[in-house]
Design an enzyme around this catalytic site. Structure first.
Site, PDB file in Angstrom:
ATOM      1  N   CYS A 190       1.270   1.939  -3.060  1.00 13.90           N
ATOM      2  CA  CYS A 190       1.272   0.802  -3.987  1.00 13.90           C
ATOM      3  C   CYS A 190       0.174  -0.205  -3.625  1.00 13.90           C
ATOM      4  CB  CYS A 190       2.652   0.148  -3.945  1.00 13.90           C
ATOM      5  SG  CYS A 190       2.773  -1.441  -4.767  1.00 13.90           S
ATOM      6  N   CYS A 246       1.395  -3.772  -3.047  1.00 16.90           N
ATOM      7  CA  CYS A 246       2.137  -3.817  -1.779  1.00 16.90           C
ATOM      8  C   CYS A 246       1.176  -3.933  -0.607  1.00 16.90           C
ATOM      9  CB  CYS A 246       2.988  -2.555  -1.600  1.00 16.90           C
ATOM     10  SG  CYS A 246       4.260  -2.310  -2.847  1.00 16.90           S
TER      11      CYS A 246
END
Length: 147
Positions: A69, A72
């Site tokens: 991600c 993230c």
């Protein structure tokens, strides 16, 4: 008998009792003798997540993330810096949603990164999407003030 707080060691997982009247900044684990608070988030698996959430008397801020991600990964350094500001008032954990799918499912995680603020085993605040350090700290303190 003086009041104390239970805090889980991020190194060995043992529960420590810290006297409420003393600062926890320099506290060491009674079992492994490592610092209880290091100013860094703790990477946890499903078992360690459950132990921290159920056994710590201090609030727990969880970053639910995944290595693939992009948001993230971009938020990771900000979450790291937030740990330096929030510990020892709050324990910061990182939970990889790919390696902890049952916890992610049970918590109803539908997007990442997701921040969960928990205290005494219950969720008190949730936010999806990346934040910078200032927003992470402000959001956490606001959530604690509301609870």
């Amino acid at each position: 008998m003086s009041a104390s707080h239970q805090v889980v060691c991020g190194h060995c997982g043992k529960i420590n009792r810290l006297p409420a009247e003393r600062t926890a900044t320099n506290a060491r684990c009674g079992s492994c003798h490592q610092p209880i608070f290091s100013g860094h988030p703790i990477e946890v698996d499903e078992e360690a997540f459950g132990r921290h959430v159920a056994s710590s008397d201090i609030p727990v801020l969880v970053d639910v993330w995944a290595p693939w991600c992009g948001p993230c990964r971009s938020m990771a350094p900000m979450f790291e810096r937030a740990a330096q500001e929030l510990e020892p008032r709050v324990r910061l954990l990182k939970l990889n949603s790919d390696t902890a799918p049952s916890v992610s499912s049970r918590l109803g995680i539908s997007g990442i990164p997701t921040l969960l603020l928990m205290h005494h085993g219950r969720e008190i605040a949730r936010s999806a999407g990346a934040m910078d350090t200032k927003r992470i700290v402000a959001w956490t303190m606001a959530g604690l003030a509301r609870s």
